[in-house]
Design a protein around this motif. Structure first.
Motif, PDB file in Angstrom:
ATOM      1  N   TYR A  26       0.843  -1.198   0.000  1.00  0.00           N
ATOM      2  CA  TYR A  26       0.000   0.000   0.000  1.00  0.00           C
ATOM      3  C   TYR A  26       0.876   1.245   0.000  1.00  0.00           C
ATOM      4  N   ASP A  27       1.906   1.239   0.847  1.00  0.00           N
ATOM      5  CA  ASP A  27       2.810   2.382   0.973  1.00  0.00           C
ATOM      6  C   ASP A  27       4.170   1.854   1.389  1.00  0.00           C
ATOM      7  N   ARG A  28       5.150   1.962   0.497  1.00  0.00           N
ATOM      8  CA  ARG A  28       6.479   1.402   0.740  1.00  0.00           C
ATOM      9  C   ARG A  28       7.263   2.176   1.821  1.00  0.00           C
ATOM     10  N   THR A  65       1.807  -2.514   4.296  1.00  0.00           N
ATOM     11  CA  THR A  65       0.429  -2.799   3.889  1.00  0.00           C
ATOM     12  C   THR A  65      -0.560  -1.810   4.507  1.00  0.00           C
ATOM     13  N   THR A  66      -0.036  -0.770   5.137  1.00  0.00           N
ATOM     14  CA  THR A  66      -0.866   0.290   5.709  1.00  0.00           C
ATOM     15  C   THR A  66      -0.313   1.640   5.254  1.00  0.00           C
ATOM     16  N   PRO A  67      -1.132   2.692   5.216  1.00  0.00           N
ATOM     17  CA  PRO A  67      -0.649   3.997   4.766  1.00  0.00           C
ATOM     18  C   PRO A  67       0.251   4.671   5.799  1.00  0.00           C
ATOM     19  N   GLY A  68       1.165   5.494   5.305  1.00  0.00           N
ATOM     20  CA  GLY A  68       2.014   6.300   6.174  1.00  0.00           C
ATOM     21  C   GLY A  68       3.322   5.627   6.507  1.00  0.00           C
ATOM     22  N   ASP A  69       4.202   6.391   7.125  1.00  0.00           N
ATOM     23  CA  ASP A  69       5.537   5.878   7.419  1.00  0.00           C
ATOM     24  C   ASP A  69       5.725   5.449   8.866  1.00  0.00           C
TER      25      ASP A  69
END
Length: 91
Positions: A26-28, A65-69
């Motif tokens: 989702y977000d690397r 697999t989830t948004p954000g860092d």
């Protein structure tokens, strides 16, 4: 989609986390930091390098697999991901 695993070398031996194939990213951003924090937690908890690399890989997979860092995964979620060898968990 990406494959995800991790390796470490400790005392002249190599350790590898299971391969998570076709992980739905989702977000690397934050995957490496989350791996590092899970790996360090594993080492500091005294569970050995194999457990540590598996913990780090699971935490990194959950973070991607989830948004954000910033990972919001709990320890029970990481342990479930380690056991199931995937990053699919019920939240």
């Amino acid at each position: 989609m990406n494959d995800w695993s991790a390796v470490c070398r400790s005392d002249g031996k190599f350790f590898q986390a299971p391969m998570r194939e076709n992980l739905e990213i989702y977000d690397r951003v934050g995957g490496g930091d989350s791996f590092a924090s899970g790996f360090i937690y594993g080492l500091l908890s005294g569970n050995g390098p194999q457990w540590a690399v598996e913990c780090g890989a699971a935490h990194g997979a959950l973070a991607m697999t989830t948004p954000g860092d910033t990972s919001m995964a709990t320890l029970p979620e990481v342990l479930q991901a380690m056991k199931s060898k995937t990053a699919r968990i019920a939240r």
